[in-house]
Design an enzyme around this catalytic site. Sequence first.
Site, short mmCIF file in Angstrom:
data_model
loop_
_atom_site.label_atom_id
_atom_site.label_comp_id
_atom_site.label_asym_id
_atom_site.label_seq_id
_atom_site.Cartn_x
_atom_site.Cartn_y
_atom_site.Cartn_z
N TYR A 54 -15.23 3.16 -11.10
CA TYR A 54 -15.13 3.39 -9.65
C TYR A 54 -14.99 4.89 -9.36
CZ TYR A 54 -13.59 2.58 -4.82
OH TYR A 54 -13.46 2.58 -3.46
N VAL A 56 -1.12 -4.55 -0.66
CA VAL A 56 -0.71 -5.07 0.66
C VAL A 56 -1.02 -6.56 0.74
CG1 VAL A 56 -1.13 -4.97 3.15
CG2 VAL A 56 -0.94 -2.84 1.84
N ASP A 73 7.67 0.58 -12.22
CA ASP A 73 9.02 0.51 -11.63
C ASP A 73 8.98 0.59 -10.11
OD1 ASP A 73 8.47 3.15 -11.13
OD2 ASP A 73 10.05 3.97 -12.41
N ARG A 75 1.91 5.35 -2.32
CA ARG A 75 0.62 5.23 -1.64
C ARG A 75 0.87 5.51 -0.16
NH1 ARG A 75 -0.54 4.98 -6.25
NH2 ARG A 75 -2.10 3.70 -7.30
N1 UDP Z 1 0.47 -2.91 -7.13
C1 UDP Z 1 1.65 -3.60 -7.33
N2 UDP Z 1 1.63 -4.95 -7.23
C2 UDP Z 1 0.50 -5.65 -6.92
C3 UDP Z 1 -0.70 -4.95 -6.70
C4 UDP Z 1 -0.67 -3.56 -6.82
O1 UDP Z 1 2.70 -3.00 -7.60
O2 UDP Z 1 0.57 -6.89 -6.84
C5 UDP Z 1 0.51 -1.43 -7.21
C6 UDP Z 1 -0.60 -0.81 -8.06
O3 UDP Z 1 -0.21 -0.75 -9.42
C7 UDP Z 1 -0.71 0.56 -7.42
C8 UDP Z 1 -0.42 0.31 -5.94
O4 UDP Z 1 0.28 -0.92 -5.90
O5 UDP Z 1 0.26 1.42 -7.94
C9 UDP Z 1 -1.66 0.20 -5.08
O6 UDP Z 1 -2.52 -0.72 -5.67
P1 UDP Z 1 -3.87 -1.22 -4.99
O7 UDP Z 1 -4.53 -2.14 -5.97
O8 UDP Z 1 -3.62 -1.75 -3.64
O9 UDP Z 1 -4.77 0.08 -4.79
P2 UDP Z 1 -4.98 1.47 -5.55
O10 UDP Z 1 -4.36 2.48 -4.68
O11 UDP Z 1 -4.29 1.43 -6.89
O12 UDP Z 1 -6.44 1.59 -5.70
#
Ligand code: UDP
Length: 315
Positions: free
Chosen positions: A144, A187, A205, A210
Site C-alpha cells: 500500500y 474505528v 499497548d 492517530r
Molecule cells: N488498531 C487496534 N485495534 C483494532 C484495529 C486497529 O488497536 O482492532 C490499531 C492499529 O494497530 C493502528 C491503529 O489502530 O495502530 C489504526 O489502525 P487502522 O487499521 O484503523 O488504520 P492505520 O492508521 O493503521 O492504517
Amino acid sequence: MKRILVTGGAGFLGNFLCERLLSRGDHVTCLDNYYTGAQANIARFIGNNNFSVLKQSVCDPVSESFDEIYNLASPASPPHYQADPIFTFKTSVLGTLNMLELARTCGAKVLQASTSEIYGDPLVHPQHEDYWGNVNSIGIRSCYDEGKRGAETLMYDFQRFHQVNVRVVRIFNTYGPGMNPVDGRVVSNFISQALRGSDITIYGDGSQTRSFCYRDDLVEGIIRLMDAPDHVSFPVNIGNPDEFTIRQLAEIVLSKIPSESRLVYRPLPQDDPLQRCPDIGRAKEFLDWEPKIALSDGLETTIDYFRSRIFADGV
Ligand code: UDP
C-alpha cells in the site's frame, strides 16, 4: 456541467464524493469493481440521468472523455490491502498510470487519493508535506505505502513530461457513517465490538496515535483541492490534526456506548506507525480548509449508523 470520473466511487469516501458532485449538478461516472466498494453504496443514484457506472478495474481501458478524474480506487484498510498485496500494488501503480494516460488523451485534470501512509512510521511530527517519510519497502504494509508512493511519482512525472494538470491529496485516517463495519479499521472495530459487548481489541499497548477526520470534512477538502487554482498542484494533507492515542479512542467509544466490553491487548502488527498527525498548514493557506467536526461529535453519528447496520442488517 462537468463530466467527472470517480474511480472507487462505490467505496466509503467515493460514494459520498459522488453524492456531493451530483448535488452541484455535475455528470458523474462511478468506476468500481466492487472489490471493497459495494453496489449498495451507489444504489441511491441509479435512475439519476447524471449518473453512470463502469463496473471494471481501474487498470482496464476507459474510452470515454472526462473533464476531471478523482482516482480513489484502492483497497484502503490494512486487512483489506494486505489480503492480496500484489493486487493492491497493481491497483495503485497500474491504475494510476491508466488514469494518467486517460487524462493525457482527453485533457482531464486528475486528483490522486494518496495517503498519510506515504510518511510510513514518521520520524517528524506532525507530518508536513515536505517530509519524505520513513517507509519499509519490504514489509506487510509496503504494497500500500510503496504503491501509493509510486502513484505520486507517476503523477508528477506526467505533470513534468506531459503537462497533465495534477492534484495529490494525502488522506489521513477518516471515519463516518457509511464505513464498512467489518473493514477491520480501528474505528469500525471498536464501535462494532462495543455495540456487541465483545472485547475491545487494542493492538500493542494503545499508546500509538492517530488523528481521525470526519468523512464530510474530508470530502470537502478533496473537492476544494480539485477546484483550486492550477498552481496548487503540490501534495496537500487533508486530515484532522486532533491527535488521540488508540487507548483514548477506546475509552471515548466506551463512554458513548453502554457496554460490557473489556479492553484486551493484542500484538502490534508489523510496521504499525507509532504516531500520525497531519500538519494542515497548506490546506488552510491554499484551500481555506480546516475540519469542522470534532471526534466526539462525529462518533455520535457514526455510532448511530453502525447501530442501524448491526441491528437492522445483522452485519
Ligand atoms: N488498531 C487496534 N485495534 C483494532 C484495529 C486497529 O488497536 O482492532 C490499531 C492499529 O494497530 C493502528 C491503529 O489502530 O495502530 C489504526 O489502525 P487502522 O487499521 O484503523 O488504520 P492505520 O492508521 O493503521 O492504517
